[in-house]
Design a protein around this motif. Structure first.
Motif, mmCIF file in Angstrom:
data_model
loop_
_atom_site.group_PDB
_atom_site.id
_atom_site.type_symbol
_atom_site.label_atom_id
_atom_site.label_comp_id
_atom_site.label_asym_id
_atom_site.label_seq_id
_atom_site.Cartn_x
_atom_site.Cartn_y
_atom_site.Cartn_z
ATOM 1 N N ASN A 83 9.722 -0.033 6.100
ATOM 2 C CA ASN A 83 9.006 -0.415 4.771
ATOM 3 C C ASN A 83 7.835 -1.105 5.163
ATOM 4 O O ASN A 83 7.579 -1.654 6.082
ATOM 5 C CB ASN A 83 9.995 -1.378 4.029
ATOM 6 C CG ASN A 83 9.335 -1.742 2.621
ATOM 7 O OD1 ASN A 83 8.699 -2.608 2.564
ATOM 8 N ND2 ASN A 83 10.028 -0.958 1.652
ATOM 9 N N SER A 84 6.632 -0.834 4.415
ATOM 10 C CA SER A 84 5.248 -1.203 4.505
ATOM 11 C C SER A 84 5.388 -2.567 4.481
ATOM 12 O O SER A 84 4.003 -3.321 4.743
ATOM 13 C CB SER A 84 4.337 -0.522 3.700
ATOM 14 O OG SER A 84 4.644 -0.610 2.311
ATOM 15 N N ASN A 103 17.783 1.106 -0.689
ATOM 16 C CA ASN A 103 17.425 2.412 -0.025
ATOM 17 C C ASN A 103 16.035 2.140 0.769
ATOM 18 O O ASN A 103 14.990 3.032 0.706
ATOM 19 C CB ASN A 103 17.196 3.558 -0.915
ATOM 20 C CG ASN A 103 18.531 3.793 -1.482
ATOM 21 O OD1 ASN A 103 19.567 3.923 -1.289
ATOM 22 N ND2 ASN A 103 18.660 4.323 -2.753
ATOM 23 N N CYS A 104 15.549 1.123 1.320
ATOM 24 C CA CYS A 104 14.721 0.738 2.406
ATOM 25 C C CYS A 104 13.473 0.498 1.378
ATOM 26 O O CYS A 104 12.349 0.514 1.910
ATOM 27 C CB CYS A 104 14.252 1.909 3.338
ATOM 28 S SG CYS A 104 15.868 1.931 4.348
ATOM 29 N N ARG A 105 13.597 0.318 0.050
ATOM 30 C CA ARG A 105 12.413 0.222 -0.888
ATOM 31 C C ARG A 105 12.803 -1.498 -1.284
ATOM 32 O O ARG A 105 13.646 -1.688 -1.764
ATOM 33 C CB ARG A 105 12.557 1.146 -2.004
ATOM 34 C CG ARG A 105 12.454 2.471 -1.523
ATOM 35 C CD ARG A 105 12.382 3.629 -2.552
ATOM 36 N NE ARG A 105 12.080 4.701 -2.222
ATOM 37 C CZ ARG A 105 11.660 5.943 -3.097
ATOM 38 N NH1 ARG A 105 11.163 5.675 -4.303
ATOM 39 N NH2 ARG A 105 11.604 7.102 -2.426
ATOM 40 N N HIS A 145 11.902 -4.233 -3.731
ATOM 41 C CA HIS A 145 11.478 -4.486 -5.212
ATOM 42 C C HIS A 145 11.023 -5.967 -5.472
ATOM 43 O O HIS A 145 11.821 -6.898 -5.324
ATOM 44 C CB HIS A 145 12.924 -4.254 -6.049
ATOM 45 C CG HIS A 145 13.110 -2.686 -6.247
ATOM 46 N ND1 HIS A 145 12.987 -2.009 -7.408
ATOM 47 C CD2 HIS A 145 13.917 -2.248 -5.115
ATOM 48 C CE1 HIS A 145 13.523 -0.656 -7.068
ATOM 49 N NE2 HIS A 145 14.060 -0.798 -5.581
ATOM 50 N N GLN A 183 1.566 5.205 -4.706
ATOM 51 C CA GLN A 183 1.703 6.627 -3.988
ATOM 52 C C GLN A 183 2.005 7.677 -5.228
ATOM 53 O O GLN A 183 2.063 7.327 -6.388
ATOM 54 C CB GLN A 183 2.712 6.569 -3.175
ATOM 55 C CG GLN A 183 2.743 5.536 -2.185
ATOM 56 C CD GLN A 183 1.569 5.631 -1.296
ATOM 57 O OE1 GLN A 183 1.490 6.555 -0.322
ATOM 58 N NE2 GLN A 183 0.564 4.924 -1.530
ATOM 59 N N GLU A 230 5.468 4.744 -6.771
ATOM 60 C CA GLU A 230 5.929 3.544 -6.079
ATOM 61 C C GLU A 230 4.508 3.000 -5.283
ATOM 62 O O GLU A 230 3.464 3.907 -5.343
ATOM 63 C CB GLU A 230 6.797 3.781 -4.599
ATOM 64 C CG GLU A 230 7.977 4.627 -5.374
ATOM 65 C CD GLU A 230 7.769 6.141 -5.122
ATOM 66 O OE1 GLU A 230 6.911 6.500 -4.959
ATOM 67 O OE2 GLU A 230 9.267 6.766 -5.279
ATOM 68 N N LYS A 254 2.573 1.215 -1.614
ATOM 69 C CA LYS A 254 2.564 1.119 -0.319
ATOM 70 C C LYS A 254 1.607 -0.301 0.224
ATOM 71 O O LYS A 254 0.547 -0.278 -0.471
ATOM 72 C CB LYS A 254 1.984 2.433 0.588
ATOM 73 C CG LYS A 254 2.143 1.992 2.059
ATOM 74 C CD LYS A 254 1.391 3.518 2.631
ATOM 75 C CE LYS A 254 1.411 3.329 4.088
ATOM 76 N NZ LYS A 254 0.758 4.571 4.832
ATOM 77 N N GLU A 304 8.021 -1.363 -6.813
ATOM 78 C CA GLU A 304 8.861 -0.649 -6.019
ATOM 79 C C GLU A 304 7.889 -0.420 -4.820
ATOM 80 O O GLU A 304 7.006 0.199 -4.932
ATOM 81 C CB GLU A 304 9.430 0.437 -6.580
ATOM 82 C CG GLU A 304 10.438 1.117 -5.464
ATOM 83 C CD GLU A 304 11.047 2.561 -6.149
ATOM 84 O OE1 GLU A 304 11.783 3.004 -5.299
ATOM 85 O OE2 GLU A 304 11.049 2.320 -7.418
ATOM 86 N N LEU A 307 7.211 1.212 -0.861
ATOM 87 C CA LEU A 307 8.017 1.926 0.118
ATOM 88 C C LEU A 307 7.609 1.272 1.460
ATOM 89 O O LEU A 307 6.644 0.698 1.832
ATOM 90 C CB LEU A 307 7.065 3.328 0.278
ATOM 91 C CG LEU A 307 7.478 4.225 -1.259
ATOM 92 C CD1 LEU A 307 6.572 5.432 -1.093
ATOM 93 C CD2 LEU A 307 9.028 4.651 -1.550
#
Length: 322
Positions: A94-95, A152-154, A156, A286, A290, A292, A320, A322
């Motif tokens: 995740n960034s 899911n690796c995102r 929030h 993105q 979402e 980044k 959200e 990424l």
């Protein structure tokens, strides 16, 4: 104890009072920032006990994935965003997380804090410049904001959003590894941001198709609630704090029993705190909607232009990332 402190880089008092858990997560990550292990995944696995977490051990996974799983657990279970405070290369996980634990080696940037006398003076001056209804509305909005979470690796992430209106690259650079940009943001003072990313230049007259934001991750402690200490994660309680119910007239938590003068005072104190310099994230939208995080080679310290920018601070969203 002094020998242990010298060998570990940990303050003697912290060694004596240490308890496993999420409290003081950023400091614990700094303790482990120089750790070297035979298996790269063990840099993360060896910290499970320190933070009191139980996660699957999957030897063969990437180091960034193992560290990412640990860090997302810390953020999601504690609601503490200090683990997102780092400078370095972003993780593939995740960034908003670092690729290496060494990114925590440097302590977070210490921002200047106001004395109580200066806060009181600023609050008094705001009585004549900031509409009380607007201040109360902002307080309510931020009070009702949920804690950060991962799915899911995102990430929030609840934050105060400031749109970027112009980016111009500086040409007087000797190296091409990093690029320095003059950045203009609605409601904030102009910024210089240095990053490895090549950003598209744009302005108000020549806007970009991509949405770029500077955001202030929301820190619930700025509300100065009477039970703020209870909102933090204890060793045995791993459930993020829920948002209390609110009084329909004032928008403030009903169970705190605060009168109107006290709620007004807290709202103005919040405005004062939000007017101070803060560590910001630079985000790029993105194609899927979402965002980044664009990593910088230094902390991005931003500040609102003046107290008249309170309306710009009303843009509170959960993004959200990424």
């Amino acid at each position: 104890m002094q020998e242990l402190a010298y060998a570990t880089g940990i303050d003697p008092e912290a060694l004596v009072t240490f308890h496993p858990g999420m409290r003081g997560a950023r400091e614990k990550l700094q303790w482990a920032s120089k750790r070297v292990t035979t298996w790269q995944e063990d840099i993360a696995y060896s910290l499970f006990g320190i933070f009191g977490v139980h996660l699957p051990v999957i030897y063969g996974e990437k180091k960034q994935n193992a560290l990412g799983r640990l860090l997302q657990e810390i953020v999601a279970r504690s609601g503490d965003i200090t683990a997102l405070d780092w400078v370095g290369k972003p993780s593939e996980f995740n960034s908003c997380l670092p690729a290496n634990i060494t990114s925590y080696e440097v302590a977070p940037c210490t921002l200047p804090s106001l004395s109580e006398d200066k806060i009181q003076t600023a609050v008094s001056s705001l009585h004549n410049t900031v509409a009380m209804e607007l201040a109360s509305k902002l307080y309510t909005l931020l009070h009702n904001t949920t804690a950060p979470r991962f799915a899911n690796c995102r990430l929030h992430l609840p934050c105060i959003v400031f749109p970027v209106t112009a980016i111009k690259r500086r040409r007087d650079q000797d190296q091409e590894t990093y690029f320095t940009y003059d950045v203009k943001v609605d409601g904030l003072n102009d910024l210089l941001i240095t990053t490895e990313e090549k950003l598209i230049q744009f302005s108000r007259t020549r806007p970009s198709r991509q949405s770029l934001l500077l955001v202030r991750p929301w820190d619930r402690s700025l509300l100065e609630l009477p039970d703020v200490a209870d909102d933090m994660q204890s060793v045995d309680d791993c459930t993020p704090p829920a948002s209390p119910s609110c009084d329909s007239l004032t928008g403030f938590p009903a169970e705190y029993g605060l009168d109107h003068s006290e709620t007004h005072r807290r709202a103005l104190r919040l405005i004062v705190h939000l007017g101070q310099p803060f560590a910001a994230f630079f985000l790029a939208q993105q194609w899927g909607g979402e965002y980044k995080r664009i990593a910088s080679d230094h902390d991005i310290i931003a500040q609102v232009r003046d107290m008249s920018a309170v309306r710009d601070m009303m843009d509170v969203r959960t993004l959200e990332i990424l």
